[in-house]
Motif scaffolding. Structure first.
Motif, short mmCIF file in Angstrom:
data_model
loop_
_atom_site.label_atom_id
_atom_site.label_comp_id
_atom_site.label_asym_id
_atom_site.label_seq_id
_atom_site.Cartn_x
_atom_site.Cartn_y
_atom_site.Cartn_z
N TYR A 70 -8.78 13.81 23.78
CA TYR A 70 -9.79 13.53 24.74
C TYR A 70 -9.16 13.66 26.09
CZ TYR A 70 -13.34 11.03 27.17
OH TYR A 70 -14.24 10.71 28.30
N ASP A 118 -10.08 13.01 29.99
CA ASP A 118 -10.91 11.93 30.56
C ASP A 118 -11.06 12.79 31.88
OD1 ASP A 118 -12.32 9.89 31.20
OD2 ASP A 118 -10.63 8.65 31.88
N ASN A 119 -12.28 13.32 32.09
CA ASN A 119 -13.03 13.97 33.23
C ASN A 119 -14.29 13.08 33.60
OD1 ASN A 119 -11.04 16.08 33.58
ND2 ASN A 119 -12.13 17.46 32.61
N ASN A 120 -14.59 13.04 34.76
CA ASN A 120 -15.56 12.40 35.33
C ASN A 120 -17.03 13.30 35.39
OD1 ASN A 120 -17.54 10.42 35.80
ND2 ASN A 120 -16.88 10.33 38.23
N HIS A 137 -19.07 14.29 30.02
CA HIS A 137 -18.34 13.17 29.51
C HIS A 137 -19.09 11.89 29.97
CE1 HIS A 137 -15.43 16.11 30.07
NE2 HIS A 137 -14.35 15.55 29.18
#
Length: 100
Positions: free
Chosen positions: A8, A10-12, A16
Motif C-alpha cells: 500500500y 499512502d498518498n493523499n 486513496h
C-alpha cells in the motif's frame, strides 16, 4: 524488512480517499468495459488511461507500477484467455463432431 509486491502506498489522493465499495465498483466498470472493446487500439487506450490515472491522479510512482507489472499482466493474460474462450467468433478453430 522486505518489500511486498502489492504494498500500500499512502498518498493523499482522491483515489486513496475513496471508500472500498467505490473502488470495487470502478474495477468492475473497467473490467466490463474492457471486455466490450473489440480492437487493440481501444484496449491500448484503456491501458493508457489507467496508467495516467495511477501515475497522475493517484500519484503512484512509476517504479512501484513497474515492480507489480508482472502480476498485473499475468492477471490480464488470464482475463484475455477467458475473453477469447467465451466470446463468440465467426469461424471456429475446431469442432467436435456435430456439437458445435
Amino acid at each position: 524488512m522486505s518489500e511486498q509486491t502489492l504494498a500500500y502506498i499512502d498518498n493523499n489522493s482522491i483515489i486513496h480517499r475513496a471508500d472500498a465499495l467505490s473502488k470495487l465498483f470502478w474495477v468492475l466498470v473497467v473490467v466490463i468495459a474492457t471486455f466490450q472493446f473489440r480492437g487493440s487500439i481501444s484496449r491500448g487506450l484503456m491501458l493508457a488511461a489507467l496508467l495516467f490515472l495511477a501515475i497522475v491522479v493517484a500519484r503512484i510512482p512509476l517504479r512501484a507500477i513497474w515492480k507489480v507489472s508482472p502480476l498485473i499482466f499475468g492477471v490480464a493474460l488470464l482475463l484475455g484467455v477467458f475473453h477469447y474462450v467465451v466470446t463468440k467468433g465467426i469461424t471456429p478453430l475446431f469442432s467436435i463432431g456435430s456439437l458445435w
